[in-house]
Design a protein around this motif. Structure first.
Motif, short mmCIF file in Angstrom:
data_model
loop_
_atom_site.label_atom_id
_atom_site.label_comp_id
_atom_site.label_asym_id
_atom_site.label_seq_id
_atom_site.Cartn_x
_atom_site.Cartn_y
_atom_site.Cartn_z
N UNK A 188 0.82 -1.21 0.00
CA UNK A 188 0.00 0.00 0.00
C UNK A 188 0.86 1.27 0.00
N UNK A 189 1.92 1.29 0.78
CA UNK A 189 2.78 2.48 0.86
C UNK A 189 3.35 2.88 -0.49
N UNK A 190 3.78 1.91 -1.28
CA UNK A 190 4.33 2.21 -2.61
C UNK A 190 3.26 2.86 -3.48
N UNK A 191 2.07 2.28 -3.49
CA UNK A 191 0.99 2.84 -4.30
C UNK A 191 0.68 4.27 -3.86
N UNK A 192 0.60 4.50 -2.56
CA UNK A 192 0.29 5.84 -2.07
C UNK A 192 1.40 6.82 -2.40
N UNK A 193 2.64 6.38 -2.33
CA UNK A 193 3.79 7.24 -2.69
C UNK A 193 3.67 7.73 -4.12
N UNK A 194 3.09 6.90 -4.99
CA UNK A 194 2.95 7.24 -6.40
C UNK A 194 1.64 7.98 -6.71
N UNK A 195 0.87 8.28 -5.68
CA UNK A 195 -0.34 9.07 -5.88
C UNK A 195 -1.64 8.29 -5.93
N UNK A 196 -1.58 6.98 -5.80
CA UNK A 196 -2.81 6.18 -5.78
C UNK A 196 -3.59 6.51 -4.50
N UNK A 197 -4.91 6.48 -4.61
CA UNK A 197 -5.80 6.75 -3.49
C UNK A 197 -6.62 5.50 -3.18
N UNK A 198 -6.85 5.26 -1.91
CA UNK A 198 -7.74 4.16 -1.51
C UNK A 198 -9.18 4.59 -1.80
N UNK A 199 -9.92 3.75 -2.52
CA UNK A 199 -11.33 4.07 -2.75
C UNK A 199 -12.26 3.05 -2.10
#
Length: 153
Positions: A121-132
């Motif tokens: 999850x941290x990698x995705x969030x670092x790249x701007x992904x948002x939890x929906x």
């Protein structure tokens, strides 16, 4: 380090990397049963081949071998992001995801999405992904909670 497309000859090494990554990282976030079921996916040769070669999968490697891989489907589904245990938090995941983002632009996609584990999850969030959203999936009678993430391009 170079980034290239995955090939059929990579499958045994990618399966070993996948299994090792899950066995090393998952226990921090998941139960023993969850970890074992998750890692066992790499043993199903047909499904693992589809997982890697059924989408566009990028492989990062250097003189020490394969460092990680990440895959994207034509519709924007980021299906995999795995990094070798001794290369975690050294930029390999980010480099692989940059290749995924470039592929998404080539596909002219407007959105990327993934089912992120607690440790990715941290990698995705670092790249701007948002939890929906979040979801619970069943694998061989064992439930897993995953984060549904997206990135609008």
């Amino acid at each position: 380090m170079i980034v290239r497309y995955a090939q059929g000859s990579d499958l045994p090494k990618l399966a070993a990397l996948y299994r090792q990554t899950v066995l090393v990282n998952a226990p921090e976030y998941y139960t023993h049963a969850q970890t074992q079921i998750w890692a066992s996916f790499s043993r199903d040769a047909d499904q693992f081949k589809q997982f890697i070669l059924g989408v566009t999968t990028f492989v990062a490697e250097d003189d020490s071998g394969i460092l990680g891989f990440a895959g994207i489907g034509e519709e924007g589904h980021v299906v995999s992001t795995y990094v070798r245990k001794d290369y975690l938090r050294r930029g390999v995941g980010s480099i692989l995801m940059q290749a995924v983002l470039e592929q998404a632009r080539e596909f002219k996609l407007k959105r990327l999405y993934a089912e992120a584990s607690a440790f990715s999850l941290g990698l995705f969030q670092k790249l701007g992904f948002q939890i929906y959203d979040m979801e619970v999936v069943d694998r061989q009678g064992v439930e897993f909670q995953r984060y549904l993430v997206e990135l609008n391009l």
